[in-house]
Design an enzyme around this catalytic site. Structure first.
Site, PDB file in Angstrom:
ATOM      1  CG  ASP A   1      -2.092   1.017   0.951  1.00 29.72           C
ATOM      2  OD1 ASP A   1      -1.673   1.377   0.106  1.00 29.72           O
ATOM      3  OD2 ASP A   1      -2.776   1.341   2.558  1.00 29.72           O
TER       4      ASP A   1
ATOM      5  CG  ASP B   1      -2.497   3.620  -3.150  1.00 32.88           C
ATOM      6  OD1 ASP B   1      -4.385   3.016  -2.581  1.00 32.88           O
ATOM      7  OD2 ASP B   1      -2.683   4.382  -2.191  1.00 32.88           O
ATOM      8  CD  GLU B   2      -5.684  -1.402  -2.055  1.00 31.89           C
ATOM      9  OE1 GLU B   2      -5.530  -1.728  -0.793  1.00 31.89           O
ATOM     10  OE2 GLU B   2      -6.592   0.716  -1.780  1.00 31.89           O
TER      11      GLU B   2
HETATM   12 MG    MG Z   1      -2.431   3.806  -0.103  1.00 31.79          MG
END
Ligand code: MG
Length: 403
Positions: free
Chosen positions: A11, A107-108
């Protein structure tokens, strides 16, 4: 059931802000927030960097509120095209580690590294390598969670930010996730938290040990109740699925206004109508959706399209509207006239109700039984949980509730 998997959840920390600092290194030691830079400073902050966070500035605060805390924050306009470019670059790097990569959002990502770790000494070293490389070569700080399934990996990555590496083992849930506020649980947003609090569920342990499962179902809906209940016990048998993002099925609807609309109430009213139509279709198709999207076209012909992918699929009108409204509030520019609104559902899957599992260590028991390690396991379990627990476990297993 998957046996002995090792899952990483990676993350990115303050992703949008990190991307901005990556191309403007002079911002590195300043409090930076990514938000639309409107004159009244009503825009919602999408991503504060950690310097801003340390001052108490949070995602979803307005720029105005944040400026009361620190009038010198640097406000940077969001650039979603640039963020998705950066996202593609680091996803490519993750694919060098394993082809078992499932992108969770921009974003992960989840990585099933079960095979990969056989080539290195231990999972921790692999996680350190990934974290260091992303930070040093890509200027992207990240937290990594390690667990036996996606849920525990996700909870672990959230545990320490920025730049944390955390392992959550299934047998340790009583120490790791159970004491946490139920609002910290993946999949529990403010509204679900309020519903859980209203029936006396404050911690994840309260949820796991809630005595009246039917009540949970009434309060949360069937899908959410069974998913969250299983997760509270550290159970998640969903696989890391590299193709999840390639699902092309979708349901959508849009409305073009005959005139320019500035009135927020009118826009929200239309969103409700659109949500109703797509949720009816979803119901008819007996499907559930993981992604909800919103499209706004302004009078000056600029247009934006945003989506959110959720952990627990949505089925109900209210759940869908909640996400649409959130996307609307984050992205709507109230200084511009709106010409079109659109709502969509994607990443559809058939509605299936999973049976709930109560006793997590029994899963291990069944696996290990075949390997004739049962005696050691009994000792191990009794040491941790006290004598007689195995019997109790069997008893409770017979009472596993099925939906
Ligand atoms: Mg994040």
């Amino acid at each position: 059931m998957q046996k002995g998997r090792i899952i990483f959840h990676i993350d990115m920390n303050a992703f949008f802000a990190s991307c901005e600092i990556k191309r403007r290194p002079e911002l590195k030691n300043k409090a930076v927030v990514v938000a639309r830079n409107d004159e009244q400073r009503r825009a919602i902050i999408l991503s504060p960097n950690y310097i801003a966070r340390d001052k108490g500035i949070k995602t979803t605060m307005s720029v105005k509120e944040a400026m009361k805390i620190d009038p010198y924050i640097v406000v940077v306009e969001p650039d979603h095209a640039y963020y998705s470019e950066i996202s593609k670059t680091f996803m490519k790097f993750l694919y060098l580690i394993t082809d078992q990569v499932e992108q969770g959002s921009i974003d992960e990502a989840y990585l099933d590294v079960t095979e990969t770790v056989k080539k290195v000494e231990n999972p921790l070293m692999l996680a350190q390598y990934i974290q260091t490389t992303l930070y040093e070569k890509f200027d992207l700080p990240c937290s990594i969670g390690i667990g036996p399934n996606k849920f525990l990996a996700k909870m672990a990555s959230n545990y320490k930010k920025p730049l944390g590496i955390t392992i959550f083992r299934k047998r340790e849930i009583e120490k790791t996730i159970w004491p946490m506020d139920v609002g910290k649980m993946y999949g529990v947003g403010p509204k679900t938290k309020a519903k859980l609090n209203s029936i006396g569920v404050k911690t994840i342990k309260d949820l796991a040990t809630y005595p009246d499962y039917n009540r949970l179902k009434t309060v949360l809906g069937n899908v959410s109740a069974s998913t969250l209940y299983n997760w509270a016990w550290g159970n998640d048998d969903s696989k890391v699925d590299p193709n999840r993002y390639e699902d092309v099925q979708s349901i959508s609807n849009s409305n073009t206004f005959m005139y320019d609309v500035y009135d927020v109430r009118e826009l929200k009213q239309m969103l409700k109508v659109l949500v109703n139509t797509v949720s009816d279709r979803l119901e008819k198709e007996k499907m559930q959706a993981y992604t909800v999207s919103l499209q706004i076209k302004y009078g000056n012909f600029t247009s934006i399209s945003r989506n959110k992918t959720v952990s627990i699929p949505v089925t109900e009108t209210g759940e869908i509207y909640e996400i649409v409204e959130e996307l609307f509030i984050e992205n709507y520019d109230e200084t511009k006239a709106v010409r079109l609104l659109g709502v969509g559902l994607a990443k559809l899957a058939p509605r299936i109700e999973k049976e709930i599992k109560q006793i997590s260590f029994l899963d291990n028991l069944e696996e290990i039984e075949s390997e004739t390690q049962i005696d050691n396991l009994v000792k191990d379990v009794e040491e941790k949980f006290g004598k007689g627990i195995i019997k109790k476990g069997y008893y409770r297993k017979d009472n596993v509730r099925k939906d």
